[in-house]
Enzyme design. Structure first.
Site, PDB file in Angstrom:
ATOM      1  N   GLY A 163       7.289 -25.085  67.840  1.00  0.00           N
ATOM      2  CA  GLY A 163       7.300 -25.250  66.396  1.00  0.00           C
ATOM      3  C   GLY A 163       7.814 -24.016  65.697  1.00  0.00           C
ATOM      4  N   GLY A 175       1.453 -23.090  62.717  1.00  0.00           N
ATOM      5  CA  GLY A 175       0.057 -23.313  63.093  1.00  0.00           C
ATOM      6  C   GLY A 175      -0.203 -23.254  64.586  1.00  0.00           C
ATOM      7  CD  GLU A 214       2.518 -18.471  70.232  1.00  0.00           C
ATOM      8  OE1 GLU A 214       2.731 -18.412  69.005  1.00  0.00           O
ATOM      9  OE2 GLU A 214       1.813 -17.635  70.841  1.00  0.00           O
TER      10      GLU A 214
END
Length: 275
Positions: free
Chosen positions: A71, A76, A147
């Site tokens: 993202g 977030g 991540e």
């Protein structure tokens, strides 16, 4: 062929293994409904170096799931990682930002934001190295959530620097050669991509609230460019190959709603290897 710590041996890094067969991934087009899992034909079966693909694979980890959380900046991801870090039998790997901020006393992340034409390839070369190290490190739990990934490092951030005219073509070519060698010769399994789909405006609002030093110079236009590249890759599927199925989670909501969405999607994420 592996050195201590899961790293490539010097012989392999020098290119001794040159007969590997590239795996061609499917890249079908179509709109992906928000909040749904779409199955994309998988990469080749999990095999060892002696199998059909010729790629290197660490033994004993074929049954473990790897999820990449993707993202935009400030979409977030930290909240999502913190939520799943409290779940048993899952390990969470954050982006190695501290490494990008301090390479033997230098801050290539900060330098890149200040002068991307000069320092873009410096940072992105190191990002590619550190993300590869993340992919290859031993998995300590049945499920790993990372991540971002080496794929988004190339398909999103390197691509954005090049398209914006802030990375010379020769720098882009060198990074592309490295990326192609890595993905051709090393098996980097991903079972699921979780895409936190947030609007650039919401990301910009959150970015200003968290006030990270290097991010103070990031304009809305940069977030819009990153957002479009993510949409082309993970939603429209018109740019780069997908290494795994995609689960889209709308991410413009407040904290309580996002936690509710993570709970709703928990089983899909934790059982990614069975999708």
């Amino acid at each position: 062929m592996w050195a201590a710590g899961g790293r490539l041996s010097p012989m392999l890094a020098a290119g001794v293994v040159s007969s590997c067969v590239r795996v061609v991934r499917c890249n079908r087009r179509g709109k992906l409904p928000a909040g749904s899992v779409t199955l994309i034909p998988r990469r080749a079966h999990r095999v060892t170096q002696h199998g059909n693909t010729g790629k290197l694979e660490r033994n004993g980890e074929a049954k473990k799931s790897v999820i990449c959380l993707e993202g935009n900046i400030a979409c977030g991801k930290t909240t999502c990682l913190n939520y799943f870090s409290e779940t048993s039998n899952i390990e969470v790997l954050t982006e190695p930002i501290s490494q990008w901020r301090n390479v033997r006393g230098h801050n290539p992340l900060g330098l890149m934001y200040q002068d991307p034409e000069r320092w873009g390839i410096t940072l992105q070369t190191y990002v590619q190295l550190t993300m590869l190290d993340r992919h290859l490190s031993p998995i300590s739990a049945p499920v790993r959530m990372m991540e971002r990934s080496i794929f988004s490092a190339k398909y999103i951030f390197v691509e954005n620097l090049f398209r914006s005219g802030k990375m010379p073509e020769v720098d882009f070519a060198v990074l592309s050669e490295w990326f192609d060698w890595i993905t051709t010769n090393i098996y980097l399994p991903v079972d699921l991509i979780v895409y936190l789909q947030a609007t650039p405006e919401k990301c910009h609002e959150r970015l200003k609230q968290r006030s990270r030093e290097e991010e103070k110079v990031i304009p809305l236009e940069y977030l819009e460019s990153i957002h479009q590249l993510y949409e082309d890759w993970l939603i429209k599927r018109t740019s780069s190959p997908l290494p795994a199925p995609v689960l889209v989670i709308p991410a413009d909501h407040d904290l309580n709603e996002m936690l509710h969405q993570y709970e709703e999607n928990r089983d899909k994420i934790l059982h990614a290897c069975y999708l």
